[in-house]
Design a protein around this motif. Structure first.
Motif, PDB file in Angstrom:
ATOM      1  N   ARG A 133       0.848  -1.202   0.000  1.00 48.36           N
ATOM      2  CA  ARG A 133       0.000   0.000   0.000  1.00 48.36           C
ATOM      3  C   ARG A 133       0.883   1.251   0.000  1.00 48.36           C
ATOM      4  NH1 ARG A 133      -2.990  -3.629  -0.357  1.00 48.36           N
ATOM      5  NH2 ARG A 133      -2.134  -3.390  -2.414  1.00 48.36           N
ATOM      6  N   ALA A 137       0.671   4.211  -2.662  1.00 48.63           N
ATOM      7  CA  ALA A 137       0.585   5.636  -2.322  1.00 48.63           C
ATOM      8  C   ALA A 137       1.684   6.414  -3.030  1.00 48.63           C
ATOM      9  CB  ALA A 137       0.685   5.826  -0.810  1.00 48.63           C
ATOM     10  N   ALA A 140       0.942   6.952  -6.641  1.00 48.61           N
ATOM     11  CA  ALA A 140      -0.122   7.926  -6.892  1.00 48.61           C
ATOM     12  C   ALA A 140       0.418   9.354  -6.962  1.00 48.61           C
ATOM     13  CB  ALA A 140      -1.193   7.826  -5.811  1.00 48.61           C
ATOM     14  N   ILE A 141       1.568   9.606  -6.335  1.00 51.01           N
ATOM     15  CA  ILE A 141       2.140  10.954  -6.394  1.00 51.01           C
ATOM     16  C   ILE A 141       3.125  11.000  -7.553  1.00 51.01           C
ATOM     17  CG2 ILE A 141       3.419  12.718  -5.147  1.00 51.01           C
ATOM     18  CD1 ILE A 141       2.628  11.332  -2.567  1.00 51.01           C
ATOM     19  N   PRO A 142       2.831  11.768  -8.608  1.00 54.89           N
ATOM     20  CA  PRO A 142       3.740  11.786  -9.743  1.00 54.89           C
ATOM     21  C   PRO A 142       5.145  12.222  -9.319  1.00 54.89           C
ATOM     22  CG  PRO A 142       1.695  12.894 -10.305  1.00 54.89           C
ATOM     23  CD  PRO A 142       1.656  12.627  -8.827  1.00 54.89           C
ATOM     24  N   PHE A 145       6.374  15.905  -9.619  1.00 52.60           N
ATOM     25  CA  PHE A 145       5.855  16.853  -8.631  1.00 52.60           C
ATOM     26  C   PHE A 145       6.660  16.759  -7.334  1.00 52.60           C
ATOM     27  CE2 PHE A 145       2.549  16.712 -11.671  1.00 52.60           C
ATOM     28  CZ  PHE A 145       1.803  17.869 -11.535  1.00 52.60           C
ATOM     29  N   VAL A 149       9.074  19.622  -5.478  1.00 54.28           N
ATOM     30  CA  VAL A 149       8.926  20.014  -4.070  1.00 54.28           C
ATOM     31  C   VAL A 149      10.269  19.837  -3.356  1.00 54.28           C
ATOM     32  CG1 VAL A 149       7.803  19.492  -1.883  1.00 54.28           C
ATOM     33  CG2 VAL A 149       6.473  19.455  -3.978  1.00 54.28           C
ATOM     34  N   ILE A 153      13.171  22.349  -1.288  1.00 54.99           N
ATOM     35  CA  ILE A 153      13.574  22.161   0.112  1.00 54.99           C
ATOM     36  C   ILE A 153      15.088  21.971   0.220  1.00 54.99           C
ATOM     37  CG2 ILE A 153      13.287  20.736   2.182  1.00 54.99           C
ATOM     38  CD1 ILE A 153      10.505  20.030   1.207  1.00 54.99           C
TER      39      ILE A 153
ATOM     40  N   VAL B  15      -4.823   3.802   0.697  1.00 55.38           N
ATOM     41  CA  VAL B  15      -3.793   4.506  -0.061  1.00 55.38           C
ATOM     42  C   VAL B  15      -3.934   6.015   0.112  1.00 55.38           C
ATOM     43  CG1 VAL B  15      -2.945   4.990  -2.384  1.00 55.38           C
ATOM     44  CG2 VAL B  15      -3.460   2.654  -1.730  1.00 55.38           C
ATOM     45  N   LEU B  18      -2.545   7.006   3.391  1.00 59.03           N
ATOM     46  CA  LEU B  18      -1.084   7.022   3.371  1.00 59.03           C
ATOM     47  C   LEU B  18      -0.544   8.251   2.650  1.00 59.03           C
ATOM     48  CD1 LEU B  18      -0.215   3.279   2.744  1.00 59.03           C
ATOM     49  CD2 LEU B  18       0.524   4.680   4.655  1.00 59.03           C
ATOM     50  N   VAL B  19      -1.229   8.642   1.570  1.00 60.96           N
ATOM     51  CA  VAL B  19      -0.795   9.829   0.839  1.00 60.96           C
ATOM     52  C   VAL B  19      -0.857  11.056   1.762  1.00 60.96           C
ATOM     53  CG1 VAL B  19      -1.420  11.430  -0.998  1.00 60.96           C
ATOM     54  CG2 VAL B  19      -1.359   9.003  -1.465  1.00 60.96           C
ATOM     55  N   ILE B  22       2.161  11.045   3.908  1.00 57.48           N
ATOM     56  CA  ILE B  22       3.374  11.457   3.193  1.00 57.48           C
ATOM     57  C   ILE B  22       3.405  12.979   3.040  1.00 57.48           C
ATOM     58  CG2 ILE B  22       4.613  11.333   0.989  1.00 57.48           C
ATOM     59  CD1 ILE B  22       3.555   8.491   0.670  1.00 57.48           C
ATOM     60  N   VAL B  23       2.276  13.550   2.607  1.00 52.07           N
ATOM     61  CA  VAL B  23       2.232  14.999   2.383  1.00 52.07           C
ATOM     62  C   VAL B  23       2.427  15.749   3.708  1.00 52.07           C
ATOM     63  CG1 VAL B  23       0.791  16.918   1.616  1.00 52.07           C
ATOM     64  CG2 VAL B  23       0.841  14.823   0.305  1.00 52.07           C
ATOM     65  N   LEU B  26       6.023  15.708   4.566  1.00 47.37           N
ATOM     66  CA  LEU B  26       6.747  16.645   3.701  1.00 47.37           C
ATOM     67  C   LEU B  26       6.580  18.062   4.227  1.00 47.37           C
ATOM     68  CD1 LEU B  26       6.105  15.530   0.020  1.00 47.37           C
ATOM     69  CD2 LEU B  26       8.297  15.912   1.113  1.00 47.37           C
ATOM     70  N   THR B  29       9.060  18.856   6.724  1.00 47.33           N
ATOM     71  CA  THR B  29      10.481  19.009   6.390  1.00 47.33           C
ATOM     72  C   THR B  29      10.737  20.376   5.774  1.00 47.33           C
ATOM     73  OG1 THR B  29      10.078  17.997   4.260  1.00 47.33           O
ATOM     74  CG2 THR B  29      10.888  16.560   5.991  1.00 47.33           C
ATOM     75  N   VAL B  30       9.643  21.120   5.514  1.00 47.14           N
ATOM     76  CA  VAL B  30       9.796  22.436   4.910  1.00 47.14           C
ATOM     77  C   VAL B  30      10.622  23.340   5.823  1.00 47.14           C
ATOM     78  CG1 VAL B  30       8.524  24.546   4.385  1.00 47.14           C
ATOM     79  CG2 VAL B  30       7.686  22.360   3.559  1.00 47.14           C
ATOM     80  N   PRO B  31      11.677  23.975   5.261  1.00 48.64           N
ATOM     81  CA  PRO B  31      12.528  24.819   6.103  1.00 48.64           C
ATOM     82  C   PRO B  31      11.748  25.974   6.734  1.00 48.64           C
ATOM     83  CG  PRO B  31      13.050  25.081   3.775  1.00 48.64           C
ATOM     84  CD  PRO B  31      12.130  23.925   3.887  1.00 48.64           C
ATOM     85  N   TYR B 280       4.818  26.658  -0.272  1.00 49.00           N
ATOM     86  CA  TYR B 280       4.580  25.261   0.091  1.00 49.00           C
ATOM     87  C   TYR B 280       3.114  24.849   0.204  1.00 49.00           C
ATOM     88  CZ  TYR B 280       9.527  24.979   0.578  1.00 49.00           C
ATOM     89  OH  TYR B 280      10.858  25.016   0.294  1.00 49.00           O
ATOM     90  N   LEU B 283       2.107  23.967  -3.238  1.00 49.36           N
ATOM     91  CA  LEU B 283       2.835  22.794  -3.722  1.00 49.36           C
ATOM     92  C   LEU B 283       2.248  21.510  -3.136  1.00 49.36           C
ATOM     93  CD1 LEU B 283       6.557  23.988  -3.537  1.00 49.36           C
ATOM     94  CD2 LEU B 283       5.189  23.584  -5.574  1.00 49.36           C
ATOM     95  N   LEU B 284       2.094  21.505  -1.806  1.00 58.54           N
ATOM     96  CA  LEU B 284       1.654  20.260  -1.171  1.00 58.54           C
ATOM     97  C   LEU B 284       0.166  20.021  -1.370  1.00 58.54           C
ATOM     98  CD1 LEU B 284       4.036  20.540   1.820  1.00 58.54           C
ATOM     99  CD2 LEU B 284       4.134  18.895  -0.031  1.00 58.54           C
ATOM    100  N   VAL B 287      -0.020  18.496  -4.773  1.00 56.20           N
ATOM    101  CA  VAL B 287       0.431  17.102  -4.737  1.00 56.20           C
ATOM    102  C   VAL B 287      -0.681  16.209  -4.189  1.00 56.20           C
ATOM    103  CG1 VAL B 287       1.956  15.516  -3.493  1.00 56.20           C
ATOM    104  CG2 VAL B 287       2.904  17.533  -4.589  1.00 56.20           C
ATOM    105  N   ILE B 290      -3.623  15.889  -6.733  1.00 53.46           N
ATOM    106  CA  ILE B 290      -3.268  15.059  -7.880  1.00 53.46           C
ATOM    107  C   ILE B 290      -3.153  13.593  -7.475  1.00 53.46           C
ATOM    108  CG2 ILE B 290      -1.314  14.549  -9.398  1.00 53.46           C
ATOM    109  CD1 ILE B 290      -1.171  17.553  -9.891  1.00 53.46           C
ATOM    110  N   ALA B 291      -2.593  13.346  -6.296  1.00 56.32           N
ATOM    111  CA  ALA B 291      -2.479  11.959  -5.839  1.00 56.32           C
ATOM    112  C   ALA B 291      -3.858  11.345  -5.636  1.00 56.32           C
ATOM    113  CB  ALA B 291      -1.671  11.902  -4.548  1.00 56.32           C
TER     114      ALA B 291
END
Lengths: 299, 317
Positions: A133, A137, A140-142, A145, A149, A153, B15, B18-19, B22-23, B26, B29-31, B280, B283-284, B287, B290-291
């Motif tokens: 999974r 996931a 699913a994120i190209p 992109f 990002v 950073i 899924v 989980l996305v 992840i986002v 992320l 981690t952005v400064p 950001y 951007l996020l 993301v 789109i995901a």
């Protein structure tokens, strides 16, 4: 893509017995497409890494007086760019960056994907479900992109580009290797090894992965091709390695402002170089697939 | 079928969850974090601490994740650092345009690639097959931006018949009103996809040519036309539907590049501009959207595939 060049028909007379590796090498070299790819790649590597010795140029300092010279003028075979750097020399230096990042990132992605897929497929059960999974996931994120990002950073250098591309593009090999591992883990030789008291670790690294090596190697070449394209995309979008370092995507991006001035030498050499190197890797991949896939031989 | 649906939708939900993780990671981690982004680089440490406390950014990660997800469920994707607008309204304005661009270029690509693949599959190893295969091979290795540039040089510079700039209208109707400006962006996307699609179609046709039902149909004396269109074509479409689901991330990446070349006002351009200004939240947010779109797209592709082909239904159960 499947190779379209016919693989050689195995001769009818009894062939001398050869080992599987010799046979594979022979099949690979009998595949015209694969040999073309290999020769092309060798030439491109020579051009990028040995070329600067034959055609030394200054790629650090700008020579504004010599900006945008047409090919052939003042001893610049491919002209100069908008700050007077020799385009042919720049093509070599830029190619080094593209190839270094592409090859290293492709290999890193293959390594991560292979271990991930082999562990998931071999273990099975809920761990496999979770691991796959995560792969879904990620897919699913190209990748482009995610790369852009990351480029905002972490300051893009060759090393960060390799690490980031490697870490975002291991998903496809993970899926492929998992599928292989699923069928391999129930095979007799793995079962026998386990019955003799072998560890899981040994099963994954000594039996599953080596037996899936065909898939891994073929996929690795496609991974490198894709990684080279990704690097080009990121640089074209202005988030690649910082000047004066360059790569083919950045060179093209630089030339785009001069489309209407007819400065074709700022656009076409870099674009064609990308096409050639990506095609070379794809040809090699096709050839390798034909020599690994016993089922398809003679088709 | 119900069990298959339930299982597949359940997977898609996991899924998506989980996305979001992840986002969210992320985002962390952005400064400087959101405080630096909104208050600017000159903000004092005290101001940043106050801001973080006010917005809950000083709480534990799980708590913050929960805040983030409940915001998402209410359609809150945060606010842009630079455009003074909420990310969700920005994306809402842009996404239909990107869908028009990718939808139309995929449609054009399919209309070309399906007949091309059938043609090639039936004349395998013929001269035309080699020729098209070579073209497809080159097309596959060509970066979309190079393709777009060649189109610009040919159709806007050498033979100036088409505009380089995509229509800049706010609405979809305005976009279509200036349809000449849509030709080059759509063409660039379509050519890039034809290379991939026709390859799939060719191998699907090759697989089908060897199937028993094709041989049976031929043995029964069915005309070649009937065999090709009714038996081979229809059965080859199943892998094409599945492929479309997997190609979605690739299509969106292509749109990002094409939009930035032609200045097409879609999600891709929004994203690209945000990358230049390190915005950001945009951007996020992009993301994430789109995901989720990709997950939904491949879910639909899988369901469609199970719907048209009973063999797939049996295999997934």
């Amino acid at each position: 893509m499947t190779a379209s060049v016919p693989s050689p028909v195995v001769a009818a007379q009894p062939a001398p017995v050869v080992g599987p590796y010799r046979r594979m090498v022979r099949l690979f070299f009998a595949n015209r497409l694969a040999v073309t790819g290999l020769v092309l790649l060798a030439l491109l590597l020579l051009f990028c890494f040995v070329g600067p010795l034959v055609h030394p140029t200054d790629q650090i300092h700008t020579q504004l007086a010599d900006a945008n010279l047409a090919p052939g003028v003042k001893g610049h075979p491919l002209g100069t760019d908008d700050v007077g750097r020799d385009v042919l020399g720049r093509l070599m230096v830029g190619g080094q960056t593209s190839l270094e990042i592409g090859i290293a990132a492709g290999l890193l992605a293959t390594l991560i994907g292979t271990v991930w897929g082999a562990v998931a497929g071999y273990t099975g059960g809920w761990l496999d479900a979770i691991m796959m999974r995560v792969v879904d996931a990620g897919i699913a994120i190209p990748a482009l992109f995610l790369l852009l990002v990351s480029a905002t950073i972490f300051r893009p250098t060759v090393t960060t580009q390799i690490l980031i591309i490697g870490c975002v593009s291991w998903l496809v090999p993970a899926r492929l290797v998992r599928a292989e591992a699923l069928s391999l883990r129930s095979r007799d030789f793995v079962q026998a090894m386990m019955a003799m008291g072998g560890s899981h670790r040994r099963a994954v690294f000594r039996h599953i992965i080596p037996n899936a090596i065909g898939t891994v190697v073929v996929n690795a070449t496609f991974q490198v091709a894709d990684a080279i394209l990704l690097v080009a995309y990121v640089s074209f979008l202005g988030l690649g390695v910082a000047p004066p370092a360059t790569d083919w995507g950045a060179m093209l991006s630089n030339g785009i402002s001069y489309t209407y001035d007819g400065y074709w030498w700022l656009i076409f050499p870099a674009g064609i170089a990308i096409i050639l190197v990506v095609s070379a890797f794809n040809c090699i991949g096709d050839g390798l697939r034909d020599s690994f896939e016993v089922r398809l031989q003679g088709r | 079928m119900t069990r298959f649906l339930a299982k597949r939708i359940g997977q898609a939900l996991v899924v998506v969850a989980l996305v979001t993780v992840i986002v969210f990671l992320l985002l962390h981690t952005v400064p400087g974090g959101p405080a630096r982004g909104i208050l600017g680089p000159q903000a004092t440490a005290a101001a940043i601490a106050a801001f973080n406390h006010e917005h809950g950014f000083d709480r534990s990660l799980p708590e913050q994740y929960w805040m983030y997800v409940s915001g998402l469920l209410h359609g809150d994707l945060g606010a842009s650092y630079t455009l003074n607008q909420s990310v969700s309204s920005l994306i809402e304005q842009r996404i239909p345009k990107t869908l028009v661009l990718t939808g139309l270029s995929t449609l054009v690509a399919l209309l070309v690639a399906i007949p091309l693949g059938v043609w090639q599959g039936r004349r395998r190893k013929g001269l035309t097959d080699y020729f098209i295969t070579t073209l497809v091979f080159i097309g596959y290795a060509t970066p979309v931006f190079f393709l777009a540039l060649i189109l610009v040089i040919v159709f806007a510079e050498k033979i100036p018949i088409l505009p380089v700039q995509a229509p800049q209208a706010e609405t979809l109707a305005g976009l279509f009103a200036d349809s000449r400006g849509l030709v080059l962006p759509i063409l660039a996307g379509a050519i890039a996809s034809v290379a991939v699609f026709s390859r799939y179609m060719r191998s699907a046709v090759l697989d089908n040519l060897a199937e028993d039902y094709v041989r049976t149909a031929r043995a029964k004396g069915a005309s070649e036309r009937r065999v090709v269109w009714l038996h081979i074509m229809r059965n080859s479409l199943t892998p094409i539907v599945a492929m479309l689901g997997y190609q979605l991330p690739v299509l969106f990446s292509g749109a990002l590049v094409i939009e930035s070349v032609f200045n097409y006002p879609g999600m891709g351009l929004l994203f690209w501009n945000a990358a230049q200004t390190s915005d950001y939240p945009i951007l996020l947010g992009a993301v994430l959207v789109i995901a989720v779109a990709t997950v939904i797209g491949s879910l639909i592709a899988d369901i469609l595939q199970a719907f048209i082909d009973p063999r797939v239904r049996g295999a997934i159960k």
